[in-house]
Scaffold this motif. Structure first.
Motif, PDB file in Angstrom:
ATOM      1  N   THR A  59       0.743  -1.381  -0.034  1.00 21.13           N
ATOM      2  CA  THR A  59       0.022  -0.129   0.056  1.00 21.13           C
ATOM      3  C   THR A  59       0.817   1.366  -0.093  1.00 21.13           C
ATOM      4  O   THR A  59       0.474   2.262  -0.661  1.00 21.13           O
TER       5      THR A  59
ATOM      6  N   ARG B 280      -5.547  -1.892   5.647  1.00 21.12           N
ATOM      7  CA  ARG B 280      -6.205  -2.942   4.635  1.00 21.12           C
ATOM      8  C   ARG B 280      -7.214  -3.835   5.477  1.00 21.12           C
ATOM      9  O   ARG B 280      -6.566  -4.301   6.834  1.00 21.12           O
TER      10      ARG B 280
ATOM     11  N   PHE C  36      -8.426  -4.121   0.223  1.00 25.51           N
ATOM     12  CA  PHE C  36      -7.279  -4.621  -0.155  1.00 25.51           C
ATOM     13  C   PHE C  36      -7.033  -4.162  -1.661  1.00 25.51           C
ATOM     14  O   PHE C  36      -8.188  -3.537  -2.360  1.00 25.51           O
TER      15      PHE C  36
END
Ligand code: SF4
Length: 511
Positions: A269, A285, A288
């Motif tokens: 991320t 998350r 996702f």
């Protein structure tokens, strides 16, 4: 190597051999301990540790007179009767199986024709003309390929999730932000075989319905970046990127984004946040990336080594791939072998190979007749494997069961002289430096943990501190936001588990 290649070019010209002999620069052969390496084809004579002053002799004797210079050849390739053995017969290569690294050291990475000559872009052609996206995903699922970047998530499942999410735009990303100390397999693949990553990303894009990809690569890898850029422009020129690929109407293109060296940007991320032009910090998350990833769109992210397996799986089939490895870890894994070991370098072995085979056979053992003490796998996220577990078959699950992890594949060997508390401190200092600071357990917890370790090594620690170390390490693991913090205590916990006596010795002997 550059100087040696230039010396060969000059010498070949001077001896009038320029129409018969070509000098080709390839990627890495894996045997870093013996570089610079020069291989003369067609016979495959393997010259190691070549110096500029050796070049004239090799040209005069080998190329002009057909007499290999035996004293400069890698000694394991020279038989007792002075005949030349194949490289595959040497201890370093015999037990290896090169799938992800198959073209490294073989082809000229800056020449797309050489990649094509070794079946390059045939897998892309096959998926675009003979397979549906569902069939591609099913092949990946059946192959059992798991992510080589660290977490080991099934690649096919990741693709399936992203394919199942409808969106006007989807993205395919490649994580080439290899940051683990001691790991350099992604760099080697990008430098030695950049087209394999481009081809695999195009296959992934077709499978999930994406039209744009990004390769996020460390700016500290200038050769890899250059070769990627050359490969992307060649692929565009050949119509293998861009509009209407293989005349099928499929569109896909790629951009390279440079990372500025933050270790946390290897976290998926954070990597996507960095591509978006923001500060590279992880986000919570769920959601996702397969649901809401880059620019809020469904995205898949795989690392370089994972992609390097994909075209071969498509061409040779899921069954071929899943026939290698263990029950839950299929295929091969590349390890960067370093530390107190004779044959430092890159090795690719079938999953399930024991640590003993890697260290004693492929690695050639410990220099100076010293004893093997431990191996550290998984970089700052991993742990130390003691000598008592040297016969453990290496795969994702076995490594986790013994308190380490695969990580991206760094494998650092330690001998009897290594202080295991120092090793734990080394990795923790790294994660303290690299913590992005977003969440308290990691930002503050790792610093406090390092202070406790410093107390132990400067002789002021107490037995009570050992309990505090254990408690704090567990807390950081359980409460950090991203993988960096969640795994940062692993080197401490694994050394405490297997080498507690060394911690106690520092406390008792006050040193
Ligand atoms: Fe940043 Fe560490 Fe928290 Fe990850 S765990 S978000 S690196 S502070």
């Amino acid at each position: 190597s550059d100087k040696i290649a230039a010396a060969f070019e000059t010498e070949i010209l001077a001896t009038g051999l320029e129409n018969e002999v070509k000098v080709i620069r390839t990627g890495c052969f894996g045997l870093c301990a013996l570089g610079p390496i020069v291989v003369i084809y067609p016979e495959g004579s393997f010259y190691s540790m070549v110096k500029e002053e050796d070049v004239k002799e090799i040209v005069d004797e080998h190329l002009l007179k057909g007499r290999p210079v035996t004293r400069l050849l890698y000694d394991e390739t020279v038989a007792e009767d002075n005949s030349i053995k194949s490289l595959d017969e040497t201890a370093f290569y015999k037990k290896q199986l090169r799938v992800a690294l198959r073209n490294c050291g073989v082809i000229n990475p800056e020449n797309i024709d050489e990649y094509i000559a070794f079946d390059g872009y045939a897998a892309l052609g096959k998926v675009l003309t003979e397979m549906t996206p569902e069939q591609v995903i099913q092949t990946m699922l059946d192959s059992g390929l798991r992510g080589r970047g660290g977490a080991g998530f099934p690649t096919g499942l990741k693709w399936k999730f992203a394919a199942g999410n409808k969106a006007d735009q989807k993205y395919v990303c490649c994580n080439a932000d290899e940051g683990d100390p001691g790991a350099f397999m992604d760099r080697s693949i990008l430098e030695g075989d950049p087209h394999v990553v481009i081809e695999a990303m195009a296959i992934a894009a077709y499978a999930i319905g994406a039209s744009q990809g990004y390769i996020y690569v460390r700016a500290e890898y200038p050769i890899a970046v250059h070769r990627l850029q050359v490969a992307i422009s060649q692929a565009r020129e050949y119509g293998l990127l861009g509009d209407d690929i293989f005349g099928t109407g499929f569109h896909f293109d790629l951009d390279v984004k440079l990372g500025a060296g933050a270790f946390v940007c290897g976290e998926e991320t954070a990597l996507m946040t960095s591509i978006e032009g923001k500060r590279g910090e992880p986000r919570p998350r769920p959601p996702f990336p397969a649901v809401k990833g880059l620019f809020g769109k469904p995205t898949i992210l795989n690392n370089v080594e994972t992609y390097a397996n994909v075209p071969q799986i498509i061409l040779k089939g899921a069954e071929w791939f899943s026939s290698m490895g263990t029950e839950k870890s299929k295929g091969t894994k590349v390890f960067a072998l370093g530390g107190k070991i004779k044959n430092t370098g890159l090795v690719e072995i079938p999953m399930g190979t024991t640590l003993r085979t890697i260290v004693e056979e492929i690695g050639g053992g410990i220099p100076g007749g010293k004893k093997f003490k431990a191996a550290q796998t998984g970089g700052p996220s991993g742990g130390c494997i003691p000598a008592s577990l040297i016969d453990t078959p290496i795969d994702y699950d076995n490594l986790i069961a013994i308190g380490s992890m695969m990580g991206s594949g760094g494998l650092i060997v330690m001998d009897e002289d290594t202080c295991m508390v120092d090793i734990a401190k080394f990795f923790l200092e790294f994660t303290v430096d690299e913590s992005c600071g977003k969440c308290t357990p990691c930002r503050v917890g790792t610093k406090r943990l390092l202070e406790l370790l410093n107390k132990i090594t400067d002789g002021t620690g107490t037995m009570e501190d050992l309990e505090k170390i254990d408690e704090l390490a567990q807390f950081i693991k359980a409460n950090s936001l991203c993988g960096l913090g969640q795994t940062a205590p692993n080197p401490v916990l694994s050394t405490l588990r297997y080498f507690r006596d060394e911690y106690v010795e520092h406390i008792v002997n006050k040193r």
